[in-house]
Motif scaffolding. Structure first.
Motif, PDB file in Angstrom:
ATOM      1  N   MET B   1       6.585   4.647  -7.470  1.00 17.82           N
ATOM      2  CA  MET B   1       5.714   4.554  -6.287  1.00 17.82           C
ATOM      3  C   MET B   1       5.497   5.942  -5.689  1.00 17.82           C
ATOM      4  O   MET B   1       6.430   6.716  -5.584  1.00 17.82           O
ATOM      5  CB  MET B   1       6.349   3.625  -5.258  1.00 17.82           C
ATOM      6  CG  MET B   1       5.450   3.361  -4.076  1.00 17.82           C
ATOM      7  SD  MET B   1       6.053   1.999  -3.081  1.00 17.82           S
ATOM      8  CE  MET B   1       5.764   0.620  -4.143  1.00 17.82           C
ATOM      9  N   LYS B   4       3.408   9.275  -0.680  1.00 20.75           N
ATOM     10  CA  LYS B   4       2.558  10.251   0.010  1.00 20.75           C
ATOM     11  C   LYS B   4       2.387   9.874   1.490  1.00 20.75           C
ATOM     12  O   LYS B   4       2.555   8.709   1.872  1.00 20.75           O
ATOM     13  CB  LYS B   4       1.226  10.395  -0.703  1.00 20.75           C
ATOM     14  CG  LYS B   4       0.329   9.213  -0.651  1.00 20.75           C
ATOM     15  CD  LYS B   4      -0.983   9.560  -1.318  1.00 20.75           C
ATOM     16  CE  LYS B   4      -2.041   8.529  -0.937  1.00 20.75           C
ATOM     17  NZ  LYS B   4      -3.338   8.840  -1.478  1.00 20.75           N
ATOM     18  N   ALA B   6       1.135   8.933   5.281  1.00 16.30           N
ATOM     19  CA  ALA B   6       0.166   7.959   5.781  1.00 16.30           C
ATOM     20  C   ALA B   6      -0.867   8.697   6.629  1.00 16.30           C
ATOM     21  O   ALA B   6      -0.511   9.577   7.413  1.00 16.30           O
ATOM     22  CB  ALA B   6       0.887   6.917   6.633  1.00 16.30           C
ATOM     23  N   GLU B  10      -4.215   4.572   8.461  1.00 19.95           N
ATOM     24  CA  GLU B  10      -3.138   3.719   7.925  1.00 19.95           C
ATOM     25  C   GLU B  10      -2.088   3.464   8.994  1.00 19.95           C
ATOM     26  O   GLU B  10      -1.559   2.363   9.115  1.00 19.95           O
ATOM     27  CB  GLU B  10      -2.519   4.390   6.688  1.00 19.95           C
ATOM     28  CG  GLU B  10      -3.447   4.389   5.492  1.00 19.95           C
ATOM     29  CD  GLU B  10      -2.933   5.212   4.311  1.00 19.95           C
ATOM     30  OE1 GLU B  10      -3.306   4.899   3.166  1.00 19.95           O
ATOM     31  OE2 GLU B  10      -2.188   6.195   4.540  1.00 19.95           O
ATOM     32  N   TYR B  14      -1.060  -0.082  10.445  1.00 20.60           N
ATOM     33  CA  TYR B  14       0.323  -0.560  10.419  1.00 20.60           C
ATOM     34  C   TYR B  14       0.742  -1.099  11.784  1.00 20.60           C
ATOM     35  O   TYR B  14       1.267  -2.207  11.896  1.00 20.60           O
ATOM     36  CB  TYR B  14       1.277   0.566   9.979  1.00 20.60           C
ATOM     37  CG  TYR B  14       2.736   0.158  10.067  1.00 20.60           C
ATOM     38  CD1 TYR B  14       3.281  -0.712   9.122  1.00 20.60           C
ATOM     39  CD2 TYR B  14       3.548   0.600  11.103  1.00 20.60           C
ATOM     40  CE1 TYR B  14       4.600  -1.118   9.214  1.00 20.60           C
ATOM     41  CE2 TYR B  14       4.874   0.199  11.202  1.00 20.60           C
ATOM     42  CZ  TYR B  14       5.398  -0.671  10.248  1.00 20.60           C
ATOM     43  OH  TYR B  14       6.701  -1.084  10.351  1.00 20.60           O
ATOM     44  N   SER B 291       5.883   8.155   8.506  1.00 27.23           N
ATOM     45  CA  SER B 291       4.554   8.494   7.988  1.00 27.23           C
ATOM     46  C   SER B 291       4.593   9.545   6.899  1.00 27.23           C
ATOM     47  O   SER B 291       3.675   9.646   6.097  1.00 27.23           O
ATOM     48  CB  SER B 291       3.663   8.975   9.139  1.00 27.23           C
ATOM     49  OG  SER B 291       3.534   7.960  10.098  1.00 27.23           O
ATOM     50  N   SER B 294       5.284   7.191   4.024  1.00 28.04           N
ATOM     51  CA  SER B 294       4.664   5.857   4.100  1.00 28.04           C
ATOM     52  C   SER B 294       5.668   4.745   3.788  1.00 28.04           C
ATOM     53  O   SER B 294       5.425   3.893   2.924  1.00 28.04           O
ATOM     54  CB  SER B 294       3.468   5.748   3.148  1.00 28.04           C
ATOM     55  OG  SER B 294       2.466   6.621   3.537  1.00 28.04           O
ATOM     56  N   VAL B 313       8.163  -1.211   2.169  1.00 30.38           N
ATOM     57  CA  VAL B 313       6.843  -0.638   1.886  1.00 30.38           C
ATOM     58  C   VAL B 313       5.796  -1.347   2.751  1.00 30.38           C
ATOM     59  O   VAL B 313       5.672  -2.568   2.704  1.00 30.38           O
ATOM     60  CB  VAL B 313       6.485  -0.804   0.386  1.00 30.38           C
ATOM     61  CG1 VAL B 313       5.117  -0.197   0.096  1.00 30.38           C
ATOM     62  CG2 VAL B 313       7.555  -0.169  -0.476  1.00 30.38           C
ATOM     63  N   VAL B 317       0.051   0.458   1.857  1.00 35.06           N
ATOM     64  CA  VAL B 317       0.320   1.205   0.619  1.00 35.06           C
ATOM     65  C   VAL B 317      -0.210   0.435  -0.588  1.00 35.06           C
ATOM     66  O   VAL B 317      -0.808   1.007  -1.502  1.00 35.06           O
ATOM     67  CB  VAL B 317       1.834   1.478   0.471  1.00 35.06           C
ATOM     68  CG1 VAL B 317       2.171   2.021  -0.908  1.00 35.06           C
ATOM     69  CG2 VAL B 317       2.311   2.454   1.544  1.00 35.06           C
ATOM     70  N   TYR B 318      -0.044  -0.892  -0.545  1.00 29.10           N
ATOM     71  CA  TYR B 318      -0.529  -1.715  -1.659  1.00 29.10           C
ATOM     72  C   TYR B 318      -2.056  -1.772  -1.680  1.00 29.10           C
ATOM     73  O   TYR B 318      -2.666  -2.040  -2.699  1.00 29.10           O
ATOM     74  CB  TYR B 318       0.027  -3.145  -1.549  1.00 29.10           C
ATOM     75  CG  TYR B 318       1.535  -3.196  -1.687  1.00 29.10           C
ATOM     76  CD1 TYR B 318       2.151  -2.967  -2.917  1.00 29.10           C
ATOM     77  CD2 TYR B 318       2.344  -3.456  -0.586  1.00 29.10           C
ATOM     78  CE1 TYR B 318       3.538  -3.008  -3.038  1.00 29.10           C
ATOM     79  CE2 TYR B 318       3.723  -3.499  -0.696  1.00 29.10           C
ATOM     80  CZ  TYR B 318       4.315  -3.270  -1.932  1.00 29.10           C
ATOM     81  OH  TYR B 318       5.687  -3.302  -2.049  1.00 29.10           O
ATOM     82  N   ARG B 320      -3.996   0.749  -0.937  1.00 36.18           N
ATOM     83  CA  ARG B 320      -4.614   2.051  -1.217  1.00 36.18           C
ATOM     84  C   ARG B 320      -5.430   1.973  -2.495  1.00 36.18           C
ATOM     85  O   ARG B 320      -4.986   1.383  -3.482  1.00 36.18           O
ATOM     86  CB  ARG B 320      -3.535   3.127  -1.354  1.00 36.18           C
ATOM     87  CG  ARG B 320      -3.065   3.660  -0.024  1.00 36.18           C
ATOM     88  CD  ARG B 320      -1.918   4.615  -0.236  1.00 36.18           C
ATOM     89  NE  ARG B 320      -1.482   5.181   1.028  1.00 36.18           N
ATOM     90  CZ  ARG B 320      -0.305   5.758   1.235  1.00 36.18           C
ATOM     91  NH1 ARG B 320       0.552   5.832   0.247  1.00 36.18           N
ATOM     92  NH2 ARG B 320       0.002   6.251   2.405  1.00 36.18           N
TER      93      ARG B 320
END
Lengths: 489, 322
Positions: B1, B4, B6, B10, B14, B291, B294, B313, B317-318, B320
């Motif tokens: 994973m 990187k 956020a 994002e 969140y 952040s 992420s 997570v 992120v999923y 992206r």
């Protein structure tokens, strides 16, 4: 049978003795029985009749004198103080202990050198007295004392919070299980017996705990109680109208006893001897810096910059330049006591600290210019942007971090060399090495001269601390903690 | 994973869609008004300090509207948290950062599954000692985003000063080599730490074992040369079966002392001691977003089953695209 109060004057028995005496009246009168006990002690060596304590006050001073001479005088003769280990003096000894604590508490307070010496001398005296007892009697005394001091069969390790905080004991020295300190043999065997393989559990108990750990804990607890009692006296004295003049006089006499070795041997030099008086101060010599300071001078990466420059380098550089023997002298001073016009601070100390700050990545003051104020604060000049005499004393002049603290705060700086193994504070390293560097410089300059017999270096007047540094990792302001720092994780 | 950072969108997503103030652990919520809060809005460090929230609703609104880069709360409890004044007590905290583990078996630049697992093993050991030796029980574990925080709230330790905390750190991480010489009735006896199956010697043995099993030939250690490190790696299988005596004799008794001294000194960096001894530190707020990587700073209910790359997570992120 020896009384518990002979080891611990603060025990209930000891307090009873004080209660019986009642008041200060007649405290300085001669006690023929005391003189008789001393003179009839078979181990006692008496060179002069004046050496025999005649009353409580003289006995009190003899207690301090014994400790100071034992620590400092190479020709110390223990037989001249044999009476101090004679339990027949118990009731006089207990009173003299209280007089000392009260005099020191009233006049000097709990954070004084006098208190430290009193507490240490009490610890040493307890050990000395235990050592003179028959093994079985000593063991019984330790057991009884511990019962009184610990007050309970099961003791949580946090009971020793004060001892741990003052580093009188180390947590790693204790045998713990489920938070409880294990001292009792049955308890030990019950908890750990089944886990012990290939060894006799009883023998293991004797080795790991036995008499040694119990004695250590008892002695340290008595020392802590002594310190607490002095603190209590000091607090009460602050609200009292007028302290008893007898106590004030005794306090002055104690100070005199303590100052004697400063004049003769230099306090804290130990029996190893060495030069007396304060060390010569002079320009900083980076060749004598310890590895951690050299590394910090090269610059620190983001993350550890503030601590390295403000908490570590500022005290080190300032003390190395102005007051290198702070731990040996153990007297709190201000920067201006050593540098009245602040010339060395402005022209030598700050430039060097700023240079280390500039070498950081990124340079410390680029993004945190406010740290200049913090540096001034650590020099004792309060939270101000410039050094002004009227601000001095608003904050404390921080003493250099001990190696132990550096390992915790700034582990990346600590790459010890052979000299580091012998010291406990970077300042001690500097003091040791500055002497060595000077010696080498002198030798090389002598080598360059003609062969005229002047090659022998003469360091007799250097007042160097070589070979006899008494490590004092417990700094003058050791209670300075991380509590004034605010970080994030 | 890919860990990187956020971006602001994002973060906003969140805090508006996924975060709930109820996700903040009770041990923080019930002392909310006694704690100082700090925020990092731009990713340059927590410059927004001295914040205080009188109730969870104010905190909820703040987080929702400001969507900070990072959120922190003090480990200290104050009478006047707005002025960081009237210190009452402070949690006892241990910060195990996967990136800073002294002996890492992965060799990655940042954090990865391997070093996060190693950090988890270290946390296991520390918690066992906190419970078994020090008798503490009010212990909370938090995944910080790059490692773990252990937060202890037992009354017996929240009032202790920095010096006591530093002694606890040393005990826990095994940074003092236990003595091996003992005397009894004038005779000297030798007892190596690994022959004592309890107390601090046992803690030290556990930490040394953990370190040796993770040793890497490229590792550098003060006072330990490369040959000694290679030998320790060569014979480390003896430690898997707790055959310490054989391991020591293969290494040689003098070199063994050098090895354990080197490890003891490295052990001090198993946790960030500065965090543990600081009585006024701020610590990443559980439930908030880290952040920088992420990931969610998450309270852990069961360390055995916790998997950062599954349980911490955030949804964005999923989602992206790249």
């Amino acid at each position: 049978m020896v009384s518990i109060s002979f080891l611990n004057p603060l025990s209930p028995e000891g307090k009873d003795i004080v209660r019986e005496l009642g008041s200060f009246e007649g405290i300085s009168q001669d006690i023929p029985e005391l003189r008789s006990i001393v003179t009839h002690n078979p181990s006692q060596e008496i060179a002069d009749d004046d050496e025999i304590p005649s009353n409580y006050l003289e006995l009190a001073l003899k207690r301090m004198e014994w400790y100071i001479k034992k620590k400092n005088d190479r020709e110390f003769n223990g037989r001249r103080y044999a009476f101090l280990s004679d339990s027949a003096i118990t009731k006089y000894d207990v009173i003299s202990f209280y007089l000392l604590c009260q005099a020191i508490g009233v006049k000097f307070g709990p954070n004084s050198r006098e208190t430290r010496v009193m507490v240490e001398s009490q610890g040493d005296l307890v050990r000395e007295r235990l050592g003179k007892l028959h093994v079985d009697e000593g063991r019984m005394m330790v057991e009884q004392s511990l019962q009184l001091l610990l007050a309970d069969d099961t003791v949580h390790w946090t009971f020793f919070e004060e001892l741990l905080s003052s580093r009188k004991i180390r947590l790693t020295d204790l045998i713990l299980d489920q938070g409880e300190l294990i001292l009792d043999q049955e308890d030990f065997l019950q908890r750990f017996g089944p886990r012990i393989k290939h060894r006799n559990p009883e023998s293991m108990y004797q080795l790991l705990i036995g008499d040694e750990l119990k004695e250590l804990i008892m002695v340290k607890l008595i020392m802590q109680e002594t310190e607490d009692y002095i603190k209590q006296v000091h607090e009460k004295a602050r609200i009292m109208v007028e302290p008893n003049p007898i106590l004030l006089q005794l306090a002055e006499d104690v100070a005199e006893v303590l100052s004697e070795p400063m004049q003769h041997y230099g306090y804290g030099y130990g029996s190893g001897g060495g030069g007396g008086g304060p060390m010569k101060i002079g320009p900083l010599n980076p060749l004598a810096f310890p590895p951690c300071v050299k590394k910090a001078m090269e610059g620190i990466k983001s993350g550890g910059r503030n601590d390295a420059i403000v908490l570590f380098m500022t005290p080190f550089i300032s003390y190395a330049r102005l007051y290198p023997d702070v731990f040996r002298m153990n007297i709190t001073k201000r920067v201006s006591d050593q540098d009245p016009n602040l010339e060395s601070v402005e022209n030598e100390i700050l430039p060097l600290i700023y240079e280390a700050a500039q070498n950081c990545v990124p340079p410390l003051f680029d993004d945190q210019p406010q740290e200049k104020v913090n540096i001034n604060a650590k020099l004792g000049f309060g939270m101000h942007s410039s050094l002004k005499m009227e601000h001095e004393g608003e904050t404390t002049w921080y003493t250099p971090m001990s190696c132990e603290k550096i390992k915790l705060h700034l582990p990346h700086l600590c790459h010890p060399d052979d000299v580091c193994k012998k010291i406990g504070n970077p300042l001690s390293y500097y003091n040791r090495m500055i002497w060595e560097v000077r010696r080498q410089e002198k030798e090389s300059s002598d080598d360059g001269q003609s062969d005229d017999g002047q090659g022998k270096s003469n360091n007799d007047n250097e007042n160097s601390t070589e070979g006899n540094l008494k490590e004092d990792s417990k700094s003058v302001n050791d209670n300075q903690s991380a509590d004034d720092k605010k970080g994030e994780a | 994973m890919d860990l990187k950072p956020a971006n602001p969108n994002e973060r906003r997503q969140y805090y508006r869609e996924e975060w709930n103030v109820k996700n903040i652990p009770d041990f923080i919520l019930k002392s909310l008004i006694q704690r100082e809060f700090g925020f990092d809005h731009m990713g340059r460090g927590p410059n927004d300090r001295y914040r205080v929230f009188q109730n969870t609703d104010f905190l909820r609104k703040f987080m929702r509207y400001r969507a900070p880069f990072a959120a922190y709360s003090s480990v200290a409890f104050y009478h006047k948290p707005r002025r960081r004044d009237g210190w009452i007590k402070a949690e006892l905290v241990f910060d195990v950062d996967a990136k800073d583990i002294p002996i890492r078996s992965c060799g990655c630049d940042n954090v990865c599954e391997i070093c996060l697992n190693q950090a988890k093993d270290i946390v296991h050991g520390l918690v066992d000692t906190l419970k078994g030796d020090l008798g503490l029980s009010d212990i909370h574990m938090v995944y910080s985003g790059r490692g773990y925080h252990i937060r202890v709230l037992d009354d017996q330790v929240t009032g202790v000063d920095s010096d006591v905390r530093s002694q606890i750190v040393k005990y826990l991480v095994g940074s003092d080599v236990p003595r091996s010489e003992y005397s009894l009735a004038g005779m000297k006896y030798n007892l190596e730490h690994f022959t004592i199956p309890f107390g601090y010697p046992q803690v030290f043995t556990d930490r040394v074992k953990q370190a040796i099993l993770a040793l890497d030939p490229s590792m550098e250690m003060d006072g330990v040369n490369q040959k000694l490190i290679r030998d320790a790696i060569k014979y480390k299988d003896f430690l898997e079966t707790d055959d310490w005596g054989i391991f020591r004799s293969k290494i040689g008794p003098i070199r063994y002392v050098k090895l354990i001294k080197g490890i003891a000194s490295l052990n001090l960096t198993l946790v960030d001691a500065k965090v543990s001894i600081d009585l006024k530190r701020i610590l990443r707020l559980p439930s908030s977003l880290h952040s920088g990587v992420s990931m969610k700073c998450t309270e852990i209910k069961n360390l055995e089953t916790f998997e950062p790359f599954e349980d911490a997570v955030p949804k964005f992120v999923y989602e992206r695209k790249d």
